[in-house]
Design an enzyme around this catalytic site. Structure first.
Site, PDB file in Angstrom:
ATOM      1  N   HIS A  19      -8.112  -8.381   2.436  1.00 53.36           N
ATOM      2  CA  HIS A  19      -7.504  -9.711   2.999  1.00 53.36           C
ATOM      3  C   HIS A  19      -8.543 -10.540   3.860  1.00 53.36           C
ATOM      4  O   HIS A  19      -7.905 -11.921   4.347  1.00 53.36           O
ATOM      5  CB  HIS A  19      -6.620  -8.746   4.147  1.00 53.36           C
ATOM      6  CG  HIS A  19      -5.575  -7.996   3.404  1.00 53.36           C
ATOM      7  ND1 HIS A  19      -4.301  -8.673   3.136  1.00 53.36           N
ATOM      8  CD2 HIS A  19      -5.467  -6.563   3.429  1.00 53.36           C
ATOM      9  CE1 HIS A  19      -3.701  -8.369   2.623  1.00 53.36           C
ATOM     10  NE2 HIS A  19      -3.972  -6.567   2.740  1.00 53.36           N
TER      11      HIS A  19
ATOM     12  N   ASN B  93       5.185  -0.862   2.960  1.00 54.23           N
ATOM     13  CA  ASN B  93       4.552   0.215   4.650  1.00 54.23           C
ATOM     14  C   ASN B  93       5.093   0.051   5.728  1.00 54.23           C
ATOM     15  O   ASN B  93       5.694   1.476   6.400  1.00 54.23           O
ATOM     16  CB  ASN B  93       3.779  -0.681   5.085  1.00 54.23           C
ATOM     17  CG  ASN B  93       2.200  -0.333   4.162  1.00 54.23           C
ATOM     18  OD1 ASN B  93       2.050  -0.660   2.891  1.00 54.23           O
ATOM     19  ND2 ASN B  93       1.948  -2.139   3.965  1.00 54.23           N
TER      20      ASN B  93
ATOM     21  N   ASP C  94      -9.155  -3.640   0.452  1.00 54.64           N
ATOM     22  CA  ASP C  94      -8.030  -3.849   1.176  1.00 54.64           C
ATOM     23  C   ASP C  94      -8.364  -5.084   2.018  1.00 54.64           C
ATOM     24  O   ASP C  94      -8.134  -6.490   2.485  1.00 54.64           O
ATOM     25  CB  ASP C  94      -6.990  -2.662   1.300  1.00 54.64           C
ATOM     26  CG  ASP C  94      -5.512  -4.337   1.351  1.00 54.64           C
ATOM     27  OD1 ASP C  94      -4.934  -5.016   0.770  1.00 54.64           O
ATOM     28  OD2 ASP C  94      -5.612  -4.048   2.618  1.00 54.64           O
TER      29      ASP C  94
ATOM     30  N   LYS D 298      -7.629   5.061   5.599  1.00 57.34           N
ATOM     31  CA  LYS D 298      -5.784   4.320   5.879  1.00 57.34           C
ATOM     32  C   LYS D 298      -5.126   5.517   5.709  1.00 57.34           C
ATOM     33  O   LYS D 298      -5.044   6.788   5.208  1.00 57.34           O
ATOM     34  CB  LYS D 298      -4.576   3.015   4.656  1.00 57.34           C
ATOM     35  CG  LYS D 298      -5.929   2.107   4.892  1.00 57.34           C
ATOM     36  CD  LYS D 298      -4.949   1.336   4.309  1.00 57.34           C
ATOM     37  CE  LYS D 298      -4.829  -0.632   4.333  1.00 57.34           C
ATOM     38  NZ  LYS D 298      -4.509  -0.977   3.613  1.00 57.34           N
ATOM     39  N   ASP D 299      -4.199   5.608   6.839  1.00 54.21           N
ATOM     40  CA  ASP D 299      -3.285   7.880   6.953  1.00 54.21           C
ATOM     41  C   ASP D 299      -3.062   7.473   5.704  1.00 54.21           C
ATOM     42  O   ASP D 299      -2.281   8.302   4.821  1.00 54.21           O
ATOM     43  CB  ASP D 299      -2.924   7.326   8.368  1.00 54.21           C
ATOM     44  CG  ASP D 299      -1.637   5.762   8.740  1.00 54.21           C
ATOM     45  OD1 ASP D 299      -1.047   5.319   8.028  1.00 54.21           O
ATOM     46  OD2 ASP D 299      -2.100   5.712   9.986  1.00 54.21           O
TER      47      ASP D 299
ATOM     48  N   HIS E  64      -1.008  -9.917  -0.961  1.00 53.00           N
ATOM     49  CA  HIS E  64       0.195  -9.303  -1.716  1.00 53.00           C
ATOM     50  C   HIS E  64       1.321  -9.229  -1.154  1.00 53.00           C
ATOM     51  O   HIS E  64       1.766  -9.128  -0.311  1.00 53.00           O
ATOM     52  CB  HIS E  64      -0.841  -7.953  -1.885  1.00 53.00           C
ATOM     53  CG  HIS E  64      -1.006  -6.865  -1.950  1.00 53.00           C
ATOM     54  ND1 HIS E  64       0.176  -5.921  -0.746  1.00 53.00           N
ATOM     55  CD2 HIS E  64      -2.128  -7.078  -0.644  1.00 53.00           C
ATOM     56  CE1 HIS E  64      -0.622  -5.489  -0.202  1.00 53.00           C
ATOM     57  NE2 HIS E  64      -1.807  -5.815   1.034  1.00 53.00           N
TER      58      HIS E  64
ATOM     59  N   ASP F 204      -3.331   0.465  -6.275  1.00 47.48           N
ATOM     60  CA  ASP F 204      -2.177   0.637  -5.190  1.00 47.48           C
ATOM     61  C   ASP F 204      -1.192  -0.961  -5.022  1.00 47.48           C
ATOM     62  O   ASP F 204      -0.153  -1.091  -5.577  1.00 47.48           O
ATOM     63  CB  ASP F 204      -2.063   0.867  -3.620  1.00 47.48           C
ATOM     64  CG  ASP F 204      -2.749  -0.111  -2.620  1.00 47.48           C
ATOM     65  OD1 ASP F 204      -3.958  -1.010  -3.443  1.00 47.48           O
ATOM     66  OD2 ASP F 204      -3.101  -0.021  -1.483  1.00 47.48           O
TER      67      ASP F 204
ATOM     68  N   THR G 225       0.478  -1.172   0.157  1.00 41.89           N
ATOM     69  CA  THR G 225       0.132  -0.391  -0.164  1.00 41.89           C
ATOM     70  C   THR G 225       1.181   1.346  -0.102  1.00 41.89           C
ATOM     71  O   THR G 225       0.733   1.847  -0.790  1.00 41.89           O
ATOM     72  CB  THR G 225      -0.726   0.557   1.501  1.00 41.89           C
ATOM     73  OG1 THR G 225      -1.719  -1.606   0.839  1.00 41.89           O
ATOM     74  CG2 THR G 225      -1.710   1.178   1.262  1.00 41.89           C
TER      75      THR G 225
END
Length: 554
Positions: free
Chosen positions: A318, A109, A314, A170-171, A495, A361, A88
């Site tokens: 998952h 990440n 995402d 997500k941040d 991924h 992404d 990501t």
């Protein structure tokens, strides 16, 4: 004397007239350039969206979302990530900077910092404060991203007048795309709050419109039953709802529709539960609409930028995997959210006055246990066994395991001080570890940092590794696992590889300045930012390595 004075005055008048004409011409050209640019550029990243979701779920999509983008805009059907790893953080950074981790420096990440001697987070920043929460969830910034985004370049070009807002659950999905000069990036803090927050890197308080959104019951309203949008029997594009390949939620025995989110929230992190459902995307859309209104984006001739990342796809992937009914319904509902958002932009900014691109992404591999059930080679990695064997090798070969400082992200980091202390040759140790690691089960290839730095690869997985290799941040030995083998639970998926299931993602352009059409010509993720820069007539991001896709632009 009078005649000379007359001639001088006449020349001065002619020069003044020409200067005025040139000034007017320049001024008109500036206005023309501004009028030809979109008032708003929206960059959409759908987290974990494989390309085949566009085609597999086509019959369930309406006419105003994905199909509108393909019908009125341009579809790059053979679009790929051109580096490893496909995570990501690197994905979002690459889309908006027009380059790869080799240059922008976001190599994962989380990664082991060789200088700080600890694992760092791609958006983490201890030097800023949380805004909108008392937790550390707001201590974030893009400071680890080394290059500019096209949003940064738009800021510089417009003398900081063009606004930039980044939004995601997500941040990292909000922060990295918006770049270093953004007016703000906002992300979702769940748990017991259900609020969008930010960081003091951008501002010292939340604006009125964000507070109003947080104080509304918008997030709370999604604690309802999540059932399929259409009759579940019509969801023939995905596997059976009741199977052994999905995770599900705590408090519900089976991972099957419907899901009563109000009953499940207490055992699944409160508002965090919404992140892992289709409704997380709907909430993100609501906030994006509020941001366009609250910030008056696209309201003047100076181009504004909105970066919008849909993170919930995402989380669902998952948890439930590529072939699940949950993934299908999430994309059906996302299509509805996109339609609603585009209709809003039509009214708020104006039809033909904004430009949108949509990509992902990374993709995702099918659940390996499912692939095994249909006799396709796949499997799971035993990292614990691999670690024990590797530790034993180090102690036998060098008398200590301390020659290795860290193993993470399929990379081995040396303890250079220890190597010198033991008088060990760096290159020989690299090769020793390559020879050892390649003998382990389910390891396909192993490369050294020396190889990455000294050999120019133009094709194959080696080229992808090299594009993802940052000399100052990456490890000394890089490991590639077997195809469709992951370190994960036997339910759900993940991924990170350089294989087609992770690299092949959508790329759709739509709106002002975009041609109608499609291509099977290969495009790569770093091409996006230069294409948008060319559309706006601004400088490319300073580290960009991609090429503008001229066939997309009108």
């Amino acid at each position: 004397m009078k005649q000379n004075t007359f001639i001088i005055l006449l020349c001065f008048a002619i020069l003044s007239c020409n200067a005025q004409k040139n000034f007017s011409s320049t001024n008109n050209q500036t206005r023309l350039t501004q009028s030809n640019s979109p008032k708003l550029v929206v960059g959409i990243v759908v987290d974990q969206m494989r390309y085949d979701y566009l085609t597999r779920f086509d019959s369930k999509f309406g006419e105003g979302g994905f199909k509108r983008m393909m019908r009125e805009g341009f579809n790059c059907k053979n679009n790929h990530f051109n580096y490893v790893p496909t995570y990501t953080g690197p994905g979002h950074a690459s889309v908006f900077t027009g380059t790869t981790p080799k240059y922008h420096g976001v190599i994962s990440n989380n990664w082991y910092s060789k200088t700080e001697k600890k694992v760092v987070y791609c958006a983490g920043d201890e030097n800023v404060k949380s805004i909108g929460t008392e937790s550390d969830a707001g201590k974030m910034s893009p400071h680890r991203m080394l290059t500019t985004s096209f949003a940064d370049e738009n800021k510089l070009f417009t003398q900081m007048r063009g606004k930039t807002i980044g939004i995601a659950i997500k941040d990292r999905g909000a922060i990295l795309p918006a770049g270093h000069t953004a007016d703000a990036a906002y992300w979702f803090y769940g748990k017991d709050k259900g609020h969008f927050i930010t960081s003091s890197f951008y501002r010292n308080d939340l604006p009125k419109w964000v507070n109003q959104f947080n104080d509304s019951d918008t997030a709370e309203s999604y604690f309802k039953v999540w059932d399929t949008h259409y009759d579940i029997k019509s969801y023939t594009e995905s596997g059976s709802d009741d199977n052994n390949f999905e995770g599900g939620f705590k408090g519900k025995e089976k991972a099957t529709f419907p899901y009563d989110l109000a009953k499940l929230k207490d055992k699944n992190g409160g508002f965090d539960l919404l992140k892992a459902t289709a409704y997380g995307n709907s909430l993100t859309t609501e906030f994006a609409i509020a941001s366009v209104k609250g910030e008056a984006l696209g309201k003047d001739s100076t181009t504004d930028i909105l970066t919008l990342s849909y993170s919930s796809t995402d989380y669902v992937g998952h948890n439930f995997g590529v072939n699940s009914k949950e993934v299908e319904d999430t994309y059906v509902r996302l299509d509805k959210d996109l339609e609603r958002f585009f209709e809003f932009l039509d009214t708020e900014v104006g039809v033909g006055e904004y430009t949108v691109f949509l990509t992902a992404d990374h993709g995702a591999v099918n659940v390996p246990s499912y692939l095994q059930s249909v006799k396709i080679p796949a499997g799971y990695l035993d990292y614990n066994s691999r670690k024990k064997k590797f530790t034993a090798f180090l102690e036998e070969k060098y008398g200590t395991k301390d020659v290795v400082e860290n193993v993470s992200n399929n990379q081995i980091f040396f303890n250079k001080t220890k190597l010198k202390e033991l008088n060990l040759n760096l290159h020989q140790v690299e090769q020793d570890l390559v020879d050892e690691q390649i003998s382990y089960p389910n390891i396909a290839k192993v490369y050294t940092a020396t190889t990455m730095n000294s050999t120019n690869f133009s094709t194959g997985i080696e080229a992808l590794l090299q594009n993802g290799f940052n000399q100052k941040r990456s490890g000394d030995v890089i490991i590639l696992d077997d195809i469709a083998h992951i370190a994960y639970s036997r339910t759900g998926s993940t991924h990170g590889s350089g294989l087609n299931y992770d690299t092949h993602v959508p790329l759709l352009f739509f709106g002002k300045g975009i041609k109608q059409g499609e291509t099977l010509q290969k495009t790569v993720i770093p091409d996006i930012a230069p294409t948008i820069s060319a559309l706006l007539g601004i400088s490319f991001p300073n580290g960009a390595t991609g090429t503008p896709l001229g066939f997309v632009l009108d």
